[in-house]
Design an enzyme around this catalytic site. Structure first.
Site, mmCIF file in Angstrom:
data_model
loop_
_atom_site.group_PDB
_atom_site.id
_atom_site.type_symbol
_atom_site.label_atom_id
_atom_site.label_comp_id
_atom_site.label_asym_id
_atom_site.label_seq_id
_atom_site.Cartn_x
_atom_site.Cartn_y
_atom_site.Cartn_z
ATOM 1 C CB CYS A 46 -26.859 -21.032 6.642
ATOM 2 S SG CYS A 46 -25.920 -20.001 7.780
ATOM 3 C CB CYS A 49 -29.293 -16.765 7.844
ATOM 4 S SG CYS A 49 -28.528 -17.461 6.347
ATOM 5 C CB CYS A 95 -23.806 -18.274 4.825
ATOM 6 S SG CYS A 95 -25.544 -17.932 4.456
ATOM 7 C CB CYS A 98 -26.032 -14.754 7.899
ATOM 8 S SG CYS A 98 -25.376 -16.431 8.045
ATOM 9 C CB CYS A 118 -13.881 -29.587 3.398
ATOM 10 S SG CYS A 118 -13.416 -30.574 4.794
#
Length: 131
Positions: A46, A49, A95, A98, A118
């Site tokens: 991510c 984070c 995510c 975060c 996707c």
């Protein structure tokens, strides 16, 4: 551990495009992202984070213009939300650490899962495998 920041803190950390996609649930233009056509071995994190989200071993070319994976690195890495925006019924992927918007998952991917995650390239960072 959850990562929580103010809007100002996210704006300071992210580019304008990363903020628009990750914090405001935007979408990058198809075929414009760094990882849409990308085939190195490693893991995708991510961008907000640094949590590990996807392994390159599960990446495939869906031809849709965004990096696609058939599964997340583990079930705890992402959360799913119903998304009825733009007159569509989709499943949003965020995510778990975060709450960054990553993209959407669809039921038209390859085996063994049949899923197509996707994702937006700008929501991801990549690290090569140490081989």
């Amino acid at each position: 551990m959850k990562v929580e920041k103010t809007e100002a803190q996210w704006r300071e950390q992210l580019t304008d495009e990363q903020f628009r996609v990750c914090r405001q649930s935007g979408t990058e233009t198809p075929f414009s992202g760094e990882y849409a056509v990308f085939d190195r071995n490693g893991v995708y994190h991510c961008v907000c984070c640094d949590q590990v989200l996807f392994d390159s071993k599960t990446k495939f070319d869906a031809g849709c213009g965004w990096p696609s994976f058939w599964q997340a690195v583990n079930q705890e890495a992402v959360v799913y939300l119903e998304d009825h925006s733009h007159g569509m019924q989709r499943t949003e992927v965020r995510c778990s650490r975060c709450d960054a918007h990553l993209g959407h998952v669809f039921p038209d991917g390859p085996e063994p899962t049949g899923h197509r995650y996707c994702m937006n390239s700008v929501a991801l960072s990549f690290r090569d495998s140490e081989e």
